[in-house]
Design an enzyme around this catalytic site. Structure first.
Site, short mmCIF file in Angstrom:
data_model
loop_
_atom_site.label_atom_id
_atom_site.label_comp_id
_atom_site.label_asym_id
_atom_site.label_seq_id
_atom_site.Cartn_x
_atom_site.Cartn_y
_atom_site.Cartn_z
CD GLU A 35 -4.44 56.32 57.73
OE1 GLU A 35 -3.34 56.86 57.97
OE2 GLU A 35 -4.84 55.29 58.29
CE1 TYR A 108 -7.77 57.02 60.74
CE2 TYR A 108 -7.28 58.99 59.49
CZ TYR A 108 -6.85 57.91 60.24
OH TYR A 108 -5.51 57.74 60.49
CG ASP A 147 -9.10 53.60 62.41
OD1 ASP A 147 -9.22 53.30 63.61
OD2 ASP A 147 -8.00 53.88 61.88
CG ASN A 149 -7.33 55.65 65.50
OD1 ASN A 149 -6.46 54.78 65.51
ND2 ASN A 149 -7.42 56.58 64.57
CG ASP A 244 -1.94 50.02 58.75
OD1 ASP A 244 -2.87 50.33 57.96
OD2 ASP A 244 -1.41 50.84 59.51
#
Length: 252
Positions: A35, A108, A147, A149, A244
């Site tokens: 990201e 990602y 990530d 997710n 984050d």
């Protein structure tokens, strides 16, 4: 070897915080970013202070969105971008760096989105990405980081019951996706090293979630089965700020 993965939620934004200090503190041999939210030239510009490092970036066609990067102390044998599938390769989500003993892939993974509007695409992505990793494995072992997710099990998020099949990242479809990686022989290095430890790698910016540690473990290092005995440690650096997400590490 110390390999680190970090969703920085915008490379230009994190550079204004304490990225360089964190970079030095972590002492990575390879740092994989997700990201980046920047075009290739913008990522190179943001990282121009890293002299002597080899930097590879993959940006999305859509500006300010998605994007990945690999920062390596040693030059890889080769580097490739994307899975070679047009419908999956417009968002800059995959880079593969080949080293003598393994392929290192940073990813990602697409978020299923609010109201799970992208869940079906996510299912297709997971199937295609696993096939891509298995093809790489025919050449040499694979380490994949990034990530993903998805929180794999209830231990991997603070509020599993409230989120199951309601929130992106903890639907059965997404859980099945990561289950398929594990069934294919990939090792979740954090659970391999720290089977029962509760640590998170992402927190919402809302309601002081990070201060209250209401988080999710959605950032991973997965390795081919053949690398299992080389895993020295795996951890989550949840004291490193700036995004984050926080960095995750694999030591071989």
């Amino acid at each position: 070897m110390r390999l680190i993965s970090w969703n920085v939620n915008g490379i230009r934004a994190v550079m204004k915080k304490e990225f360089m200090q964190s970079f030095e503190t972590m002492a990575a041999d390879v740092l994989c970013l997700q990201e980046t939210k920047a075009q290739d030239e913008q990522t190179f510009e943001a990282l121009k202070g890293l002299e002597g490092w080899f930097i590879y970036t993959n940006s999305a066609e859509r500006k300010g969105y998605s994007g990945t990067a690999i920062i390596s102390k040693k030059e890889p044998i080769s580097v490739s971008y994307g899975m070679g599938i047009a419908e999956h390769d417009t968002e800059g989500r995959v880079i593969c760096a080949e080293y003598p003993d393994y392929h290192l892939v940073t990813v990602y993974t697409p978020n299923s989105g609010s109201e799970l509007k992208r869940l079906e695409y996510r299912k297709d992505w997971d199937q295609a990405f696993l096939a891509y990793l298995q093809e790489l494995e025919t050449q040499k072992p694979v380490i994949v980081c990034g990530d993903l997710n998805v929180a794999h099990k209830a231990i991997d998020l603070k509020r599993p019951k409230e989120n199951y099949n309601k929130a992106a990242g903890y639907t059965q479809t997404e859980i099945d996706g990561i289950d398929n990686y594990i069934k294919a022989g990939f090792i979740d290095s954090f659970r391999h090293a720290r089977s029962d430890e509760i640590k998170y790698s992402w927190w919402s910016y809302r309601a002081q979630a990070r201060a209250r540690n209401v988080g999710w473990r959605i950032d991973y290092f997965l390795t081919s089965q053949s690398l299992g005995d080389q895993i020295k440690d795996a951890d989550i650096y949840n004291n490193i700020m700036g995004s984050d997400h926080c960095p995750v590490v694999l030591e071989l």
